[in-house]
Structures are given as C-alpha cells and as structure tokens.
Scaffold this motif. Structure first.
Motif, PDB file in Angstrom:
ATOM      1  N   PRO A  38      28.586  16.180   3.579  1.00 51.34           N
ATOM      2  CA  PRO A  38      27.912  15.046   4.027  1.00 51.34           C
ATOM      3  C   PRO A  38      26.381  14.903   3.571  1.00 51.34           C
ATOM      4  N   SER A  39      26.010  13.736   3.696  1.00 56.16           N
ATOM      5  CA  SER A  39      24.345  13.437   3.461  1.00 56.16           C
ATOM      6  C   SER A  39      23.919  13.833   4.960  1.00 56.16           C
ATOM      7  N   ALA A  40      22.276  13.452   4.910  1.00 57.08           N
ATOM      8  CA  ALA A  40      21.858  13.246   6.159  1.00 57.08           C
ATOM      9  C   ALA A  40      22.190  11.828   6.689  1.00 57.08           C
ATOM     10  N   VAL A  51      16.821  10.195   8.067  1.00 57.76           N
ATOM     11  CA  VAL A  51      16.478  11.430   8.457  1.00 57.76           C
ATOM     12  C   VAL A  51      15.703  12.409   7.267  1.00 57.76           C
ATOM     13  N   THR A  52      16.171  12.356   6.351  1.00 54.65           N
ATOM     14  CA  THR A  52      15.480  13.147   5.128  1.00 54.65           C
ATOM     15  C   THR A  52      14.011  12.536   5.217  1.00 54.65           C
ATOM     16  N   ASP A  53      13.712  11.521   5.146  1.00 50.68           N
ATOM     17  CA  ASP A  53      12.461  10.776   5.022  1.00 50.68           C
ATOM     18  C   ASP A  53      11.718  11.460   6.263  1.00 50.68           C
ATOM     19  N   GLY A 116      18.304  18.108   7.176  1.00 50.57           N
ATOM     20  CA  GLY A 116      19.343  16.984   7.729  1.00 50.57           C
ATOM     21  C   GLY A 116      20.591  17.017   7.651  1.00 50.57           C
ATOM     22  N   GLU A 117      20.907  17.387   6.191  1.00 53.88           N
ATOM     23  CA  GLU A 117      22.502  17.596   5.799  1.00 53.88           C
ATOM     24  C   GLU A 117      23.000  18.810   6.836  1.00 53.88           C
ATOM     25  N   TYR A 118      22.339  19.820   6.954  1.00 60.07           N
ATOM     26  CA  TYR A 118      22.779  21.033   7.480  1.00 60.07           C
ATOM     27  C   TYR A 118      22.994  20.519   8.917  1.00 60.07           C
ATOM     28  N   GLY A 170      25.665  18.741   1.997  1.00 55.98           N
ATOM     29  CA  GLY A 170      24.938  18.239   0.544  1.00 55.98           C
ATOM     30  C   GLY A 170      23.759  18.483   0.387  1.00 55.98           C
ATOM     31  N   PHE A 171      23.140  18.348  -0.811  1.00 60.67           N
ATOM     32  CA  PHE A 171      21.651  18.270  -1.096  1.00 60.67           C
ATOM     33  C   PHE A 171      20.967  19.610  -1.357  1.00 60.67           C
ATOM     34  N   TYR A 172      21.599  20.796  -0.785  1.00 59.74           N
ATOM     35  CA  TYR A 172      20.750  22.101  -0.996  1.00 59.74           C
ATOM     36  C   TYR A 172      21.746  23.277  -1.245  1.00 59.74           C
ATOM     37  N   SER A 184      17.205  16.891  -6.483  1.00 58.54           N
ATOM     38  CA  SER A 184      16.345  15.919  -6.465  1.00 58.54           C
ATOM     39  C   SER A 184      16.995  14.996  -5.348  1.00 58.54           C
ATOM     40  N   ARG A 185      16.326  13.811  -4.802  1.00 61.32           N
ATOM     41  CA  ARG A 185      16.871  12.926  -3.927  1.00 61.32           C
ATOM     42  C   ARG A 185      18.168  12.182  -4.215  1.00 61.32           C
ATOM     43  N   GLY A 186      19.081  12.179  -3.384  1.00 60.45           N
ATOM     44  CA  GLY A 186      20.113  11.783  -3.594  1.00 60.45           C
ATOM     45  C   GLY A 186      21.293  12.763  -4.096  1.00 60.45           C
ATOM     46  N   GLY A 187      20.817  13.907  -3.711  1.00 57.57           N
ATOM     47  CA  GLY A 187      21.566  15.347  -4.705  1.00 57.57           C
ATOM     48  C   GLY A 187      22.972  15.541  -3.898  1.00 57.57           C
ATOM     49  N   SER A 188      23.085  15.012  -2.893  1.00 51.35           N
ATOM     50  CA  SER A 188      24.333  15.400  -2.212  1.00 51.35           C
ATOM     51  C   SER A 188      25.501  14.842  -3.035  1.00 51.35           C
ATOM     52  N   ASP A 189      25.358  14.080  -4.016  1.00 53.20           N
ATOM     53  CA  ASP A 189      26.350  13.531  -4.905  1.00 53.20           C
ATOM     54  C   ASP A 189      26.628  14.745  -5.717  1.00 53.20           C
TER      55      ASP A 189
HETATM   56  N1  ASP Z   1      19.470  13.158   2.028  1.00 53.59           N
HETATM   57  C1  ASP Z   1      18.913  13.473   0.806  1.00 53.59           C
HETATM   58  C2  ASP Z   1      18.197  12.250   0.267  1.00 53.59           C
HETATM   59  O1  ASP Z   1      18.105  11.294   1.073  1.00 53.59           O
HETATM   60  C3  ASP Z   1      20.202  13.797  -0.263  1.00 53.59           C
HETATM   61  C4  ASP Z   1      21.602  12.634  -0.494  1.00 53.59           C
HETATM   62  O2  ASP Z   1      21.289  11.873   0.581  1.00 53.59           O
HETATM   63  O3  ASP Z   1      22.170  12.726  -1.087  1.00 53.59           O
HETATM   64  O4  ASP Z   1      18.059  11.884  -0.817  1.00 53.59           O
END
Ligand code: ASP
Length: 440
Positions: A38-40, A51-53, A116-118, A170-172, A184-189
């Motif tokens: 999951p992402s946040a 949430v991440t912001d 957020g992801e946790y 994801g993400f960390y 970096s941002r979007g890193g859950s991918d």
């Molecule tokens: N939550 C993180 C972000 O907003 C990572 C992600 O969503 O992939 O960048």
C-alpha cells in the motif's frame, strides 16, 4: 494459470474505508493476488490532503520547534475514520500516539514520511487478516541513501519465503543500522516491483485511478486511445518525455526479472488496463506507433567547426564542458562538420555564458557556436516501426501538411522512436498532426 500476483495500491485507492472495501473485493476476485503493497492514503476529493504531505508538514514544524497538533489531528482523523468505517479491532490510536510522539521528539524526515505507509499497512493487514511485514526488515538502503539491490533481494525473498499472504508497506526501507529511509516521492511503485521480484511473481499489478496509459496527453488530444500493451523499452522512452503513471525506477527490477507490470484502475476493476512486458505478446497486428509524448523547455547548442569530422576527440571535449557544469544532454544529432547538443534550458541557463565561451574556445575561431532556445521535443514511440518502411515519411508529411517547421530530427538508436524538435509554439499542433496521422 497464474500462480502469484503482487498488487500495489496507490494513495487514491486507499483514501477512505470505501476504497479499502474495493481493494478487498479486487483481491477476492483472484485468490492468486497474495501480496499487497500500500501507499499512504491519498486525496478523497479535489483539495483534500495526502497523508504523506501532512507528515512532511508535521516534520517541518517539529524541526523548528513549532506545534504539530493541527496537521497531525488531520492525519489521526484519516486513519481513525478508516478503522471505524471497517470496524477494525487493531488499536490504531496507540500506533498514532507513537507516531506523533516520534515526530515531536525529532525522529528523522524519512521516518516521519514513511509512517503514512506503515499505518496504512497495519490497517490493511488487519482488515484482510494477512501477515504484516515491515518494509524496514526487507528493503535495504546503503549508508548514502541508495537502494542496496542485492541485499534487498536476499532479505525480502527470505522474509516472504513462507508463501503466506502479506501486506508490505511501500515507499521505505532501512539502512543496516536500522535508520528508516524512503525512496523519492511516488516510491511505493518501487517497493511493489521489488516485492514482485523477491517472490518471483507472475505479474506485478499496479492499481491506481486511471485505466493504464493513454497514447497521448489528454490535455492535448481529446479522448486519446488507450494503450493495451507496451514494452518496458517503449515505456521508458515515453516516460522520459513526460508520460508518467509509474515511478521511473519501478521498471528496472521487474523488467530485468522478466515480470510484466499491469496498470489497473481500482475504480474499474474489470478493465484490463495496460500490460507492460519485456516482449509484447504475439499480436495479430502491431500498431505502428504505441504512443506520443513530449516536452517544452529545451535549448539547442549548434556547433560548426571546419574539419570537425577528422578531429578525433572534439565531441568528447564538448561533452566534458557540459559535464563540468553538471548538465546532462538529451540528444546529439551530428553532421560532418557540425553537431548540435540538445539540453534542458533550465539546466543550461545558470551557466550559459561560461559554457558557450568554453565551447567557443574549442572551436578556436574556425567555425561558430549559436544557441536556440524555446524548443519543444516530441518522441513518437512504437515497436511497430522497427523494420517498417514509411513511418518517418508519414510523420514528416503530416507535419508538413500542418505547416510545422522541423528544427531537429533524431531517430532513437533502437529504431523504436522518432524524435523531432519544433518551436514551442508548434508543440500542440505537432502532437495533433502525428496523432491523427497514425491513430485517426
Ligand atoms: N506516499 C508516498 C508519496 O506520496 C509514496 C507513494 O505514494 O508512492 O509520494
């Protein structure tokens, strides 16, 4: 028969309890979907917070000694409303208290952002009754913050070797000393791709809020066609030119492992989306072009020098000047005694005078150096044009009919793309001309 699918759900797919329900029904449709990244939680509506912001806001406030009660209150409410809406048993209040305390006592920026992801992973694991695997145990970063690819593969595959269904946020990940680090941002991918490789998945499903890739930017072409299948190499060319749905770094682990990525839409679970694979499936007829993408904001440095062709090392010296100023070049079409180097304008502007002076020194009075800015670059990409006659002719005729002047041409060395440079003012018209020539 597919044996194992890894799913990654983006922030908008997890923004509320209603979205969590959609995720569960998607998993129930296909029991081989056994891992979830999951992402946040993202935005529920225009103007909502991600949430991440909010976590970055909290970190910034705490690090300057300011109170975080207001933004953290919003974060708390997001998780509590999901937990309440799904009647979850997990004590998420306690977890939230620990995160809030961690931010207040000055835990690092990446630790704060990763929560957020946790927290989302904890809720999802509880909701599905799946095992929760903390990404800090399986995704390994070097001390300088880069991913340790080999250690991650080793640790993650060991952690997931029991084959039990699991949620991995994801993400960390973490450095070997335990310090949490994010991509970096979007890193859950990227996490989704690493998990797919670690478990040897048959498919990596990336669930988002669009039904895959479109052949062109919908802000320019009205209702562009959807791309049902694309190769990793084609996608790399398109996403470099700005077509983005997936984090750029998420392609490499799965591409190398030969695992296809399927972009899917959580709100339209029966839509097949876009399948990205190493070699496109056997198709009855391959479309000539797969997609068009482009960008404004480039500058061309034109260099002419008598007998350039016979001067060994001239090109290297020009590129060394760019390297010295940290400028990366995008394209470099050459003639016999001329070359032009295309760079992003914003990377050149701060050093333009020195760079041009240095290149003029190399030309040494035997030619000229000129700069043209406000160039737009458009890449037309397609595996269907490899070994296929006439594609370039059609493309340039379409541009000429639209009375567009071509300022630069570069055919990608892979024969997978034709790149044209035009005045920025012709950018949209060029995309229209090419799209309507090939797609109709
Ligand atoms: N939550 C993180 C972000 O907003 C990572 C992600 O969503 O992939 O960048």
């Amino acid at each position: 028969m597919l044996e194992c699918i890894v799913t990654k759900f983006g922030g908008s797919s997890l923004a509320s309890d209603e979205q969590f329900r959609k995720v569960r029904s998607i998993l129930e449709l296909e029991p081989t979907r056994r891992y979830l990244v999951p992402s946040a939680p993202g935005k529920r509506f225009d103007g909502d917070d991600k949430v991440t912001d909010l976590l970055y806001v909290c970190y910034n406030l705490a690090s300057t000694g300011k109170p975080i009660a207001e933004p953290f209150g919003k974060i708390r409410e997001r998780y509590l409303s999901i937990a309440r809406g799904l009647h979850l048993k997990i004590d998420i209040e306690r977890e939230l208290d620990q995160v809030e305390a961690g931010i207040r006592i000055g835990k690092g920026r990446d630790w704060c952002a990763s929560r957020g992801e946790y927290l989302c992973g904890l809720l999802m694991a509880d909701y599905l009754g799946w095992r929760f695997v903390d990404a800090a145990e399986g995704i390994v970063f070097h001390d300088d913050g880069r991913l340790s690819d080999s250690k991650t593969q080793e640790k993650l595959s060991r952690l997931l070797s029991d084959g039990q269904s699991a949620v991995i946020p994801g993400f960390y990940g973490a450095k070997e000393n335990g310090e949490v680090c994010t991509f970096s941002r979007g890193g859950s991918d990227i996490t989704g791709a690493l998990v797919s490789r670690a478990v040897g998945a048959d498919v990596y499903e990336n669930w988002t809020d669009v039904s895959g890739f479109l052949m062109a930017d919908p802000r320019i072409i009205d209702g562009p066609a959807e791309i049902s299948s694309i190769t990793y190499k084609e996608l790399r060319e398109l996403s470099h030119m700005g077509a983005s749905v997936l984090h750029e770094d998420a392609m490499f682990p799965v591409h190398r492992a030969g695992i296809p990525t399927n972009i899917r839409n959580t709100n339209k679970p029966y839509h097949p989306g876009t399948m990205i694979s190493r070699n496109a499936p056997q198709e009855v007829s391959v479309p000539t072009i797969t997609g068009i993408a482009g960008h404004k904001g480039y500058t061309v440095i034109n260099i002419e020098k008598n007998m350039m062709n016979s001067e060994v090392g001239f090109g290297r010296k020009v590129l060394a000047v760019l390297e010295e100023y940290g400028i990366s070049f995008e394209h470099m079409p050459t003639g016999i005694d001329s070359m032009c180097v295309v760079v992003k304008s914003d990377s050149l502007i701060p050093h333009q005078e020195e760079v041009i002076r240095r290149i003029e020194e190399l030309v040494d009075g035997q030619g000229s150096v000129s700069v043209m800015d406000q160039l737009a670059i458009i890449a037309t990409v397609g595996r269907g044009m490899v070994h296929n006659c006439g594609t370039a002719a059609r493309l340039f005729s379409a541009m000429s009919r639209a009375r567009i002047n071509v300022r630069m041409i570069d055919q990608g060395s892979s024969e997978l793309s034709i790149i044209v440079g035009v005045n920025e003012s012709d950018f949209e018209a060029t995309i229209h001309a090419i799209y309507h020539e090939f797609v109709g």
